[in-house]
Design a protein around this motif. Structure first.
Motif, short mmCIF file in Angstrom:
data_model
loop_
_atom_site.label_atom_id
_atom_site.label_comp_id
_atom_site.label_asym_id
_atom_site.label_seq_id
_atom_site.Cartn_x
_atom_site.Cartn_y
_atom_site.Cartn_z
N GLY A 1 0.63 -1.14 -0.16
CA GLY A 1 0.35 -0.15 0.20
C GLY A 1 0.90 0.68 0.28
N VAL A 2 1.92 1.27 -0.07
CA VAL A 2 3.25 2.24 0.03
C VAL A 2 4.01 2.82 -1.18
CG1 VAL A 2 4.64 3.75 1.38
CG2 VAL A 2 2.77 2.33 2.35
N ARG A 3 3.46 3.37 -2.07
CA ARG A 3 4.07 3.50 -3.99
C ARG A 3 4.43 5.32 -3.57
NH1 ARG A 3 2.77 -0.56 -8.27
NH2 ARG A 3 3.09 -2.33 -7.20
N ALA A 4 5.51 5.52 -4.64
CA ALA A 4 6.24 6.41 -4.80
C ALA A 4 5.38 6.85 -6.28
CB ALA A 4 7.63 6.07 -5.43
N LEU B 1 13.94 -1.42 4.55
CA LEU B 1 12.65 -0.92 5.30
C LEU B 1 13.02 -2.40 6.87
CD1 LEU B 1 8.74 1.04 5.05
CD2 LEU B 1 11.03 1.21 6.72
N ARG B 2 13.34 -3.91 5.38
CA ARG B 2 13.26 -5.30 6.13
C ARG B 2 14.46 -4.90 6.43
NH1 ARG B 2 12.35 -9.23 0.77
NH2 ARG B 2 14.18 -8.31 0.24
N GLU B 3 15.99 -4.23 6.24
CA GLU B 3 17.76 -3.88 6.66
C GLU B 3 17.27 -3.61 8.11
OE1 GLU B 3 20.22 -2.84 4.55
OE2 GLU B 3 19.57 -4.16 2.62
N ASP C 1 10.43 5.20 -10.02
CA ASP C 1 8.49 4.82 -9.07
C ASP C 1 9.68 3.98 -8.60
OD1 ASP C 1 8.12 7.59 -9.04
OD2 ASP C 1 6.29 7.14 -10.51
N ARG C 2 8.81 2.40 -9.23
CA ARG C 2 9.25 0.82 -9.07
C ARG C 2 10.98 1.00 -8.28
NH1 ARG C 2 5.28 2.46 -10.39
NH2 ARG C 2 5.18 3.13 -7.87
N LEU C 3 11.80 1.49 -8.39
CA LEU C 3 13.05 1.58 -7.58
C LEU C 3 13.14 1.75 -6.32
CD1 LEU C 3 15.82 2.20 -11.19
CD2 LEU C 3 15.68 0.09 -9.59
N LEU C 4 12.50 3.25 -6.51
CA LEU C 4 12.63 4.08 -5.24
C LEU C 4 10.96 3.38 -4.10
CD1 LEU C 4 11.53 7.44 -6.33
CD2 LEU C 4 13.41 6.72 -4.80
N ASP C 5 10.31 2.62 -4.56
CA ASP C 5 9.91 1.62 -3.83
C ASP C 5 10.31 0.25 -3.37
OD1 ASP C 5 7.57 2.97 -4.55
OD2 ASP C 5 6.44 1.50 -5.89
N TRP C 6 11.50 -0.19 -4.49
CA TRP C 6 11.99 -1.36 -3.86
C TRP C 6 13.33 -1.15 -3.17
CZ3 TRP C 6 15.79 -3.79 -8.55
CH2 TRP C 6 16.68 -4.86 -8.08
N ALA D 1 22.34 -2.14 -3.92
CA ALA D 1 22.57 -2.61 -5.28
C ALA D 1 21.13 -1.62 -6.06
CB ALA D 1 21.82 -4.11 -5.67
N VAL D 2 20.30 -1.40 -5.60
CA VAL D 2 18.94 -0.42 -5.87
C VAL D 2 19.60 0.94 -6.19
CG1 VAL D 2 16.93 0.10 -5.56
CG2 VAL D 2 17.28 -2.31 -4.59
#
Length: 322
Positions: free
Chosen positions: A4-7, A179-181, A168-173, A147-148
């Motif tokens: 639900g959180v997207r650039a 957040l996971r790290e 946008d999708r790279l920023l989401d990635w 890497a991103v």
């Protein structure tokens, strides 16, 4: 939570800067990711100490307070306001506009390249993720996010069709990796819903509930799908998540329902009820009020009267004198 959180395109900005510079971000986004691809600079968050960023470092800031990115503390540069409709001023070597880059290598020697992604976190589900993030989260220049960043740097230097979508999708990635790290860091205290996904039994049950919340789930049917006994699932779920499976399911359904009421003004309560697993609006309304403290009609009315309010159910209850 992450989904639900997207650039979004108009909120992306790339700046290649030569000193002195001062960018003031005023769009008030609930969450902003800032990463320095080249050079260095200072992030000045309102109400917090300055944060120095060098190449490869990332900062995630909770809004909606504005923040600045400057070449040095006390810079002589005049602030340039940047937001959704950021222009393209040329002031002291500082330029900023959406999707802009300065040459094949990002700019002149000594320039700083900043990429920002603003996230319009909305609704109950996105808000639950936002609640787990501190006001300022620093991401080290290593791990998966590194890497991103390499891909971001390459894409910023390309002016090609579809660039905005890729960025946008790279920023989401990058946000998800960051957040996971942070959740997985030594000594970290990730939220229960995140940690529980790693358990082979409870994680499977959570995926079932999230993938098909409207299904007529029972503890027994979840246990069968997870390959354990009913008692084992019930105990492990409560231990790791903090509440029984069906209580979690009801809360999850009500979060989805609240977001559906935000997004689909024309939908009837009966239609929303069916989408979250209730055969009639009456049973859905009773469950919504039990969990949220207000009935769906009051909640929907408040969406019109208080569209930007935080803690909407509590605000509705207070205004009703409860």
């Amino acid at each position: 939570m992450f989904r639900g959180v997207r650039a979004q395109g108009s909120l992306f900005g790339s700046s290649t800067l030569t000193a002195p510079w001062s960018l003031l971000f005023v769009d008030g986004a609930p969450l902003t990711l800032c990463t320095v691809l080249e050079g260095s600079g200072w992030i000045l968050p309102e109400g917090h100490p300055p944060e120095y960023l060098t190449a490869g470092e990332t900062l995630i800031l909770r809004g909606p307070a504005p923040f600045s990115f400057v070449d040095e503390i006390g810079t002589a540069a005049e602030p340039i306001e940047c937001g959704k409709e950021c222009a393209t001023p040329d002031q002291g070597g500082t330029r900023h506009r959406l999707g802009w880059h300065d040459g094949p290598h990002g700019g002149p020697d000594g320039a700083t390249t900043l990429v920002t992604g603003a996230y319009p976190v909305q609704g109950e589900i996105g808000g639950r993720l936002l609640d787990t993030v501190p006001d300022i989260l620093r991401v080290a220049p290593d791990g998966t996010a590194d890497a991103v960043r390499t891909l971001l740097a390459a894409e910023v230097a390309v002016d090609a069709p579809g660039q905005q979508i890729v960025l946008d999708r790279l920023l989401d990635w990058m946000l998800v990796c960051s957040l996971r790290e942070w959740f997985d860091r030594p000594g970290g205290e990730p939220p229960a819903w995140y940690s529980a996904h790693r358990d082979p039994v409870v994680g499977q049950a959570l995926r079932l509930l999230h993938d098909d919340p409207a299904a007529p789930w029972t503890v027994s049917s979840m246990a069968d799908r997870a390959g354990v006994s009913r008692a084992t699932l019930a105990k492990r779920f409560a231990d790791l998540v903090g509440e029984p499976p069906l209580t979690y399911l009801t809360r999850w359904r009500m979060m989805i329902a609240a977001d559906l009421m935000r997004e689909r003004e024309a939908a009837t309560l009966a239609e929303i009820a069916r989408e979250v697993g209730y055969s009639d609006a009456f049973g859905f309304s009773a469950a919504f009020k039990r969990i949220r403290g207000v009935n769906p009609t009051e909640f929907r009315r408040a969406l019109v009267e208080l569209p930007d309010a935080d803690n909407l159910p509590e605000r509705v209850a207070a205004s009703s004198g409860r």
